[in-house]
Design an enzyme around this catalytic site. Sequence first.
Site, PDB file in Angstrom:
ATOM      1  N   PRO A 261       0.844  -1.208   0.000  1.00 61.97           N
ATOM      2  CA  PRO A 261       0.000   0.000   0.000  1.00 61.97           C
ATOM      3  C   PRO A 261       0.874   1.250   0.000  1.00 61.97           C
ATOM      4  O   PRO A 261       1.515   1.564   0.995  1.00 61.97           O
ATOM      5  CB  PRO A 261      -0.808  -0.127   1.297  1.00 61.97           C
ATOM      6  CG  PRO A 261       0.020  -1.005   2.175  1.00 61.97           C
ATOM      7  CD  PRO A 261       0.773  -1.933   1.283  1.00 61.97           C
ATOM      8  N   ASP A 437       5.971   2.239   2.010  1.00 61.30           N
ATOM      9  CA  ASP A 437       5.067   1.108   2.233  1.00 61.30           C
ATOM     10  C   ASP A 437       4.349   1.332   3.559  1.00 61.30           C
ATOM     11  O   ASP A 437       4.970   1.272   4.625  1.00 61.30           O
ATOM     12  CB  ASP A 437       5.890  -0.188   2.259  1.00 61.30           C
ATOM     13  CG  ASP A 437       5.020  -1.435   2.348  1.00 61.30           C
ATOM     14  OD1 ASP A 437       3.848  -1.330   2.747  1.00 61.30           O
ATOM     15  OD2 ASP A 437       5.535  -2.528   2.020  1.00 61.30           O
ATOM     16  N   HIS A 438       3.036   1.563   3.471  1.00 57.85           N
ATOM     17  CA  HIS A 438       2.285   1.931   4.669  1.00 57.85           C
ATOM     18  C   HIS A 438       2.052   0.758   5.612  1.00 57.85           C
ATOM     19  O   HIS A 438       1.540   0.944   6.719  1.00 57.85           O
ATOM     20  CB  HIS A 438       0.934   2.533   4.267  1.00 57.85           C
ATOM     21  CG  HIS A 438       0.468   3.631   5.189  1.00 57.85           C
ATOM     22  ND1 HIS A 438       1.124   3.970   6.340  1.00 57.85           N
ATOM     23  CD2 HIS A 438      -0.603   4.470   5.119  1.00 57.85           C
ATOM     24  CE1 HIS A 438       0.487   4.958   6.950  1.00 57.85           C
ATOM     25  NE2 HIS A 438      -0.558   5.279   6.223  1.00 57.85           N
ATOM     26  N   ARG A 439       2.431  -0.456   5.210  1.00 56.44           N
ATOM     27  CA  ARG A 439       2.321  -1.585   6.128  1.00 56.44           C
ATOM     28  C   ARG A 439       3.342  -1.468   7.261  1.00 56.44           C
ATOM     29  O   ARG A 439       3.092  -1.914   8.380  1.00 56.44           O
ATOM     30  CB  ARG A 439       2.545  -2.908   5.391  1.00 56.44           C
ATOM     31  CG  ARG A 439       1.472  -3.261   4.381  1.00 56.44           C
ATOM     32  CD  ARG A 439       1.839  -4.516   3.614  1.00 56.44           C
ATOM     33  NE  ARG A 439       3.088  -4.348   2.851  1.00 56.44           N
ATOM     34  CZ  ARG A 439       3.628  -5.307   2.105  1.00 56.44           C
ATOM     35  NH1 ARG A 439       3.049  -6.503   2.047  1.00 56.44           N
ATOM     36  NH2 ARG A 439       4.747  -5.081   1.430  1.00 56.44           N
ATOM     37  N   VAL A 441       5.611   1.532   7.428  1.00 50.78           N
ATOM     38  CA  VAL A 441       5.983   2.938   7.652  1.00 50.78           C
ATOM     39  C   VAL A 441       4.699   3.737   7.817  1.00 50.78           C
ATOM     40  O   VAL A 441       3.905   3.850   6.882  1.00 50.78           O
ATOM     41  CB  VAL A 441       6.814   3.496   6.477  1.00 50.78           C
ATOM     42  CG1 VAL A 441       7.177   4.969   6.746  1.00 50.78           C
ATOM     43  CG2 VAL A 441       8.069   2.669   6.264  1.00 50.78           C
TER      44      VAL A 441
END
Length: 467
Positions: A261, A437-439, A441
Amino acid sequence: MTDASVREFKMPDVGEGLTEAEILKWYVQVGDTVTDGQVVCEVETAKAAVELPIPYDGVVRALHFAEGTTVDVGTSIIAVEVAGAAPAEVPAQAPAAEPKTDQEPKAEGRQPVLVGYGVSTSATKRRPRKGPEVAVSRASTAVRTELNGHGTPAAAPGAGPRPLAKPPVRKLAKDLGVDLATVVPSGPDGIITREDVHAAVPATATAPAAPAPAPATAETPVPQAPAPVPSYDTARETRVPVKGVRKATAAAMVGSAFTAPHVTEFVTVDVTRTMKLVEELKQDKEFAGLRVNPLLLIAKALLVAIRRNPDINASWDEANQEIVVKHYVNLGIAAATPRGLIVPNIKDAHARTLPQLAEALGELVTTAKEGRTSPAAMQGGTVTITNVGVFGVDTGTPILNPGESAILAVGAIKLQPWVHKGKVKPRQVTTLALSFDHRLVDGELGSKVLADVAAILEQPKRLITWA
């Protein structure tokens, strides 16, 4: 060839996980004498162009594939009679095999561009592929008795488990109506290749017999079959096969975009002081002979920001459901070449001084422009910089390289009106974009990293106090 004195040199895996490579150029011909370590050909993989040395002394007896042919890893490409063996008659050269139809045409007039350095003043060209006609030696399918990768005879058609073949080969077999269970494999470990499928077509074709045509007479002329009509406008359209680096890049970007994401944040920053520092460093004797430009200081600023926020330098392990925080930085620099976008990286960039970083960037530039970037140089990256500003673009939303958690895009540096010390003045300004990467960060961590990079570029003296 069955003569015990003849060695078959197979296409090696010149990069991690590669399955095929295209033969760009042969440097030897049938009858030439070769020595251990001599480069015999140049091949292009999905990652780089690589020269292949022969591992023994001898005389070339056959070149199994023509230039421009894509060959599976593990397939024999050249036969050499080892030195000291009884002389054998040199076979006459056969017409060069037709290369696969998915060969990619060369890009005309385009120079390799390292993103962040601009176009070189002199054009860089790949060596011409034109060369001597290649002798092609292929054993007849009817007498093929090859061994599989375990040293045992290949399984008989129709026997044993599901035939081994890659998805493209299975599709080819389906399109041609070939039952893979009836095909004798010739690839490593008993894998069925494209050539095996094509060779099996005559034996498996079951086209219904057409009724005998009526005798032709003056009153009843024999009708001519219509010529095939292209499905597109050949005068106004060009179809370019997707292969090599472009194919690998496309697959990687699609996989990244639909797996991680992405979040992208932006900041516009005054880099006037950074530009002044660049000019000062060019006159510094410690940087004599080194390439000094804004990308060097941007790279150093990102490394300092990662040191202050180490959790940004990580990757997502889906299989183990773990976040892997890396205590080293292999800094990727995006480069545009005629073969497509490549991202070589500077190993252990975090441990390099500014002059050492400048030297590493210079080597990366030279290698990329010459088209000699090795597969190893493009593996193991942790964070990447892409400079779209060299194309006059203000910024962008970069896609993460697979296995990385962040990528920084640098926009064009332009003279713009800017409020400086309470007054509107012309200043050097650019826009930075950080995708992550929003998983692993979150917004806070991503914002801190981007803010640190911007702060260093606005006040480069922070390189001393923060480093």
